[in-house]
Motif scaffolding. Sequence first.
Motif, PDB file in Angstrom:
ATOM      1  N   ARG A  58     -10.950  -1.789  -6.915  1.00 35.36           N
ATOM      2  CA  ARG A  58     -10.858  -3.131  -7.482  1.00 35.36           C
ATOM      3  C   ARG A  58      -9.502  -3.770  -7.174  1.00 35.36           C
ATOM      4  O   ARG A  58      -9.420  -4.937  -6.784  1.00 35.36           O
ATOM      5  CB  ARG A  58     -11.021  -3.044  -9.005  1.00 35.36           C
ATOM      6  CG  ARG A  58     -12.326  -3.653  -9.506  1.00 35.36           C
ATOM      7  CD  ARG A  58     -12.660  -3.170 -10.883  1.00 35.36           C
ATOM      8  NE  ARG A  58     -11.696  -3.567 -11.905  1.00 35.36           N
ATOM      9  CZ  ARG A  58     -11.744  -3.142 -13.166  1.00 35.36           C
ATOM     10  NH1 ARG A  58     -12.712  -2.318 -13.550  1.00 35.36           N
ATOM     11  NH2 ARG A  58     -10.862  -3.516 -14.046  1.00 35.36           N
ATOM     12  N   ILE A  59      -8.467  -2.970  -7.314  1.00 36.19           N
ATOM     13  CA  ILE A  59      -7.124  -3.511  -7.075  1.00 36.19           C
ATOM     14  C   ILE A  59      -6.949  -3.881  -5.609  1.00 36.19           C
ATOM     15  O   ILE A  59      -6.443  -4.954  -5.276  1.00 36.19           O
ATOM     16  CB  ILE A  59      -6.046  -2.496  -7.531  1.00 36.19           C
ATOM     17  CG1 ILE A  59      -6.039  -2.437  -9.059  1.00 36.19           C
ATOM     18  CG2 ILE A  59      -4.677  -2.858  -6.994  1.00 36.19           C
ATOM     19  CD1 ILE A  59      -5.238  -1.294  -9.642  1.00 36.19           C
ATOM     20  N   ARG A  60      -7.425  -2.987  -4.727  1.00 38.73           N
ATOM     21  CA  ARG A  60      -7.288  -3.290  -3.294  1.00 38.73           C
ATOM     22  C   ARG A  60      -8.086  -4.542  -2.940  1.00 38.73           C
ATOM     23  O   ARG A  60      -7.647  -5.357  -2.121  1.00 38.73           O
ATOM     24  CB  ARG A  60      -7.749  -2.101  -2.460  1.00 38.73           C
ATOM     25  CG  ARG A  60      -6.766  -0.944  -2.516  1.00 38.73           C
ATOM     26  CD  ARG A  60      -6.978   0.064  -1.408  1.00 38.73           C
ATOM     27  NE  ARG A  60      -5.869   1.002  -1.384  1.00 38.73           N
ATOM     28  CZ  ARG A  60      -5.878   2.195  -2.001  1.00 38.73           C
ATOM     29  NH1 ARG A  60      -6.948   2.575  -2.675  1.00 38.73           N
ATOM     30  NH2 ARG A  60      -4.828   2.983  -1.939  1.00 38.73           N
ATOM     31  N   HIS A  67      -8.935   1.851  -8.087  1.00 40.54           N
ATOM     32  CA  HIS A  67      -8.234   1.707  -6.795  1.00 40.54           C
ATOM     33  C   HIS A  67      -8.924   0.635  -5.968  1.00 40.54           C
ATOM     34  O   HIS A  67      -8.270  -0.243  -5.395  1.00 40.54           O
ATOM     35  CB  HIS A  67      -8.278   3.028  -6.021  1.00 40.54           C
ATOM     36  CG  HIS A  67      -7.401   4.096  -6.603  1.00 40.54           C
ATOM     37  ND1 HIS A  67      -6.154   4.379  -6.095  1.00 40.54           N
ATOM     38  CD2 HIS A  67      -7.588   4.946  -7.637  1.00 40.54           C
ATOM     39  CE1 HIS A  67      -5.614   5.370  -6.801  1.00 40.54           C
ATOM     40  NE2 HIS A  67      -6.468   5.741  -7.741  1.00 40.54           N
ATOM     41  N   TRP A 113       1.700  -7.633  -6.839  1.00 41.10           N
ATOM     42  CA  TRP A 113       1.372  -8.141  -5.497  1.00 41.10           C
ATOM     43  C   TRP A 113       1.835  -9.581  -5.347  1.00 41.10           C
ATOM     44  O   TRP A 113       2.418  -9.958  -4.330  1.00 41.10           O
ATOM     45  CB  TRP A 113      -0.129  -8.017  -5.272  1.00 41.10           C
ATOM     46  CG  TRP A 113      -0.652  -8.725  -4.055  1.00 41.10           C
ATOM     47  CD1 TRP A 113      -1.566  -9.712  -4.020  1.00 41.10           C
ATOM     48  CD2 TRP A 113      -0.294  -8.468  -2.680  1.00 41.10           C
ATOM     49  NE1 TRP A 113      -1.801 -10.100  -2.738  1.00 41.10           N
ATOM     50  CE2 TRP A 113      -1.030  -9.357  -1.886  1.00 41.10           C
ATOM     51  CE3 TRP A 113       0.589  -7.592  -2.069  1.00 41.10           C
ATOM     52  CZ2 TRP A 113      -0.928  -9.391  -0.505  1.00 41.10           C
ATOM     53  CZ3 TRP A 113       0.706  -7.636  -0.682  1.00 41.10           C
ATOM     54  CH2 TRP A 113      -0.052  -8.512   0.083  1.00 41.10           C
ATOM     55  N   ASN A 140      -8.736  -7.052  -4.949  1.00 36.17           N
ATOM     56  CA  ASN A 140      -7.991  -8.215  -5.455  1.00 36.17           C
ATOM     57  C   ASN A 140      -6.855  -8.590  -4.527  1.00 36.17           C
ATOM     58  O   ASN A 140      -6.584  -9.765  -4.287  1.00 36.17           O
ATOM     59  CB  ASN A 140      -7.395  -7.901  -6.831  1.00 36.17           C
ATOM     60  CG  ASN A 140      -8.447  -7.988  -7.923  1.00 36.17           C
ATOM     61  OD1 ASN A 140      -9.478  -8.616  -7.736  1.00 36.17           O
ATOM     62  ND2 ASN A 140      -8.190  -7.339  -9.036  1.00 36.17           N
ATOM     63  N   GLU A 168       0.837  -1.203   0.000  1.00 39.64           N
ATOM     64  CA  GLU A 168       0.000   0.000   0.000  1.00 39.64           C
ATOM     65  C   GLU A 168       0.872   1.254   0.000  1.00 39.64           C
ATOM     66  O   GLU A 168       0.603   2.223  -0.721  1.00 39.64           O
ATOM     67  CB  GLU A 168      -0.907  -0.034   1.243  1.00 39.64           C
ATOM     68  CG  GLU A 168      -1.925   1.080   1.332  1.00 39.64           C
ATOM     69  CD  GLU A 168      -3.025   0.961   0.264  1.00 39.64           C
ATOM     70  OE1 GLU A 168      -3.440  -0.160  -0.028  1.00 39.64           O
ATOM     71  OE2 GLU A 168      -3.432   2.007  -0.262  1.00 39.64           O
ATOM     72  N   LEU A 201      -0.249   4.224  -8.817  1.00 39.64           N
ATOM     73  CA  LEU A 201      -1.373   3.756  -9.636  1.00 39.64           C
ATOM     74  C   LEU A 201      -1.733   4.763 -10.733  1.00 39.64           C
ATOM     75  O   LEU A 201      -1.950   4.386 -11.895  1.00 39.64           O
ATOM     76  CB  LEU A 201      -2.581   3.474  -8.733  1.00 39.64           C
ATOM     77  CG  LEU A 201      -3.860   3.002  -9.419  1.00 39.64           C
ATOM     78  CD1 LEU A 201      -3.625   1.749 -10.235  1.00 39.64           C
ATOM     79  CD2 LEU A 201      -4.948   2.731  -8.385  1.00 39.64           C
ATOM     80  N   GLN A 231      -4.960  -3.248 -13.616  1.00 35.84           N
ATOM     81  CA  GLN A 231      -5.362  -4.203 -12.585  1.00 35.84           C
ATOM     82  C   GLN A 231      -4.431  -5.424 -12.611  1.00 35.84           C
ATOM     83  O   GLN A 231      -3.986  -5.920 -11.585  1.00 35.84           O
ATOM     84  CB  GLN A 231      -6.801  -4.638 -12.852  1.00 35.84           C
ATOM     85  CG  GLN A 231      -7.416  -5.387 -11.685  1.00 35.84           C
ATOM     86  CD  GLN A 231      -8.890  -5.643 -11.924  1.00 35.84           C
ATOM     87  OE1 GLN A 231      -9.540  -4.873 -12.641  1.00 35.84           O
ATOM     88  NE2 GLN A 231      -9.420  -6.690 -11.348  1.00 35.84           N
ATOM     89  N   MET A 275       1.031   1.281  -4.353  1.00 36.74           N
ATOM     90  CA  MET A 275      -0.246   1.903  -4.691  1.00 36.74           C
ATOM     91  C   MET A 275      -0.132   3.387  -5.067  1.00 36.74           C
ATOM     92  O   MET A 275      -0.903   3.862  -5.913  1.00 36.74           O
ATOM     93  CB  MET A 275      -1.258   1.708  -3.561  1.00 36.74           C
ATOM     94  CG  MET A 275      -1.748   0.280  -3.408  1.00 36.74           C
ATOM     95  SD  MET A 275      -2.495  -0.403  -4.907  1.00 36.74           S
ATOM     96  CE  MET A 275      -4.073   0.447  -4.905  1.00 36.74           C
ATOM     97  N   PHE A 296      -0.946  -4.614 -11.145  1.00 37.43           N
ATOM     98  CA  PHE A 296      -0.870  -4.578  -9.688  1.00 37.43           C
ATOM     99  C   PHE A 296      -1.063  -5.978  -9.076  1.00 37.43           C
ATOM    100  O   PHE A 296      -0.497  -6.272  -8.022  1.00 37.43           O
ATOM    101  CB  PHE A 296      -1.854  -3.561  -9.109  1.00 37.43           C
ATOM    102  CG  PHE A 296      -1.281  -2.180  -9.155  1.00 37.43           C
ATOM    103  CD1 PHE A 296      -1.342  -1.422 -10.313  1.00 37.43           C
ATOM    104  CD2 PHE A 296      -0.628  -1.637  -8.062  1.00 37.43           C
ATOM    105  CE1 PHE A 296      -0.773  -0.160 -10.380  1.00 37.43           C
ATOM    106  CE2 PHE A 296      -0.060  -0.370  -8.109  1.00 37.43           C
ATOM    107  CZ  PHE A 296      -0.136   0.373  -9.275  1.00 37.43           C
ATOM    108  N   LEU A 297      -1.810  -6.795  -9.763  1.00 39.76           N
ATOM    109  CA  LEU A 297      -1.967  -8.165  -9.276  1.00 39.76           C
ATOM    110  C   LEU A 297      -0.648  -8.928  -9.422  1.00 39.76           C
ATOM    111  O   LEU A 297      -0.209  -9.626  -8.508  1.00 39.76           O
ATOM    112  CB  LEU A 297      -3.075  -8.871 -10.070  1.00 39.76           C
ATOM    113  CG  LEU A 297      -3.790 -10.011  -9.344  1.00 39.76           C
ATOM    114  CD1 LEU A 297      -4.373  -9.537  -8.022  1.00 39.76           C
ATOM    115  CD2 LEU A 297      -4.901 -10.569 -10.218  1.00 39.76           C
TER     116      LEU A 297
END
Lengths: 190, 253
Positions: B34-36, B32, A55, B38, A19, A26, A48, A23, A51-52
């Motif tokens: 949606r990513i959080r 934001h 992560w 996920n 975070e 973004l 998306q 983040m 970031f996946l």
Amino acid sequence: MGSGGNTGNAEMPLADRFETEAMPHLNDIFRTAYRILGDRARAEDVVQEVFLHAWKSFQRFEAGTNCRAWLFKILFHCVHHHRRKWFRFPVLSQSAETLEATLVFTAPVSEQLTDSEILAALSRIPRDYRTVVLLVDVEEFAYKEAADILSVPIGTVMSRLSRARKLLKEQLGDIARSYGIGDAEEGTGA
Amino acid sequence: MSDFDNLDQETARLRERLKQAVHADRAPDHLHARIRSNIRGGQPSGRRTWWQAALVFAAIIIILGGRALFHFGYLLFTPESRESYISAISNQVDGIMRSGLGDHVNCAVFRKYPKKPPPIEVIVEELAPKYRDLVSVVRSRIPQEYRLFAAHECGYHGRKFIHLTFHGDSRVLSVVITRKDWGESFTKADLLPALAQSGIPIYRAGVQSFQIAAFETSEHLVYFISDLPQEKNMDIMLALAPDVREFLRRLES
């Protein structure tokens, strides 16, 4: 440059570190994806995915290295992957050399040009050049960082950037001429 | 930012306008969220999720299970693959042990057994009259949990065998008897007897799950082969050997 390097938060829980470190970038990732893909929905999907991916491999991300550059590298990996999946990018049929050869006049960037006109001009230059302009001129990555992100030699970044700027000025010149700006300035200069 | 030190004024102006235009875009709020969402839903790799771990575990079980089944000969469906398997394991034991092992695997292991064995009277009829008394001799020495399913004469690789097969507790036990070929003897095979109780030298070999105990008379080779533990296999052979030898001596005289 706002590179967003990791500042030694290794003791934080992983989700908190993500975070804090990932983040905040973004918006940068999204607008670059949008400008490259030219489609907001696709850009959202790709971001998306970026970031996946980030992560999932965040444990392997080396604390103290440049998280923002790392995210951009993932972005271009995802874009490359999606490009094959979705469609062929509408690359200009003319080669860059041909385009440059046809540059007869480079108008100064007029203050009268709107953001949307500048973005429209950006969207009309070939993707490889647009990418370098976005990384270096907009996101302010150093040449070496851009070269690492794109996995190309630094010389390629420099030459693409030079050509991209010329092409962009040409595109903007066309717009300016449509307002009669270039003609007036050309006339004045003559 | 040394890369930009030498920008001409016009390029610098272009750059600023471009930055200003591109930076006007912002990621939508729902992205934001949606990513959080996920990220909250999954752990980064290195901490695999439970289903990934379950998949890996299942794959390992299937692979190991398959290997084990193949190893013990249960996945050998075609005659060629069976022959190849028998050949592979036979090569791991001394030559004189191979004939007994080969017949056991070919005739007893690669066989489907009925839930209940046929009546003894029916089984015995498969044997030539001179061998029928062997059934009672052997049955009296085999633990009762193993039941006689077959007693017959069979052949493998051109050699004939008297073969008694017992089955029980998922184990397959064979008493295999064959006439010696000329010059064939355990004493000539450079094998040392594992035990020589009751004056009968018993020879032993093992490969994979198969345990072989064997002895000889003047005209016969006698094998007891099973997938029992080595010690138990040898115990049964020790119990069998005197009576079986006596039976064969009577035949040979």
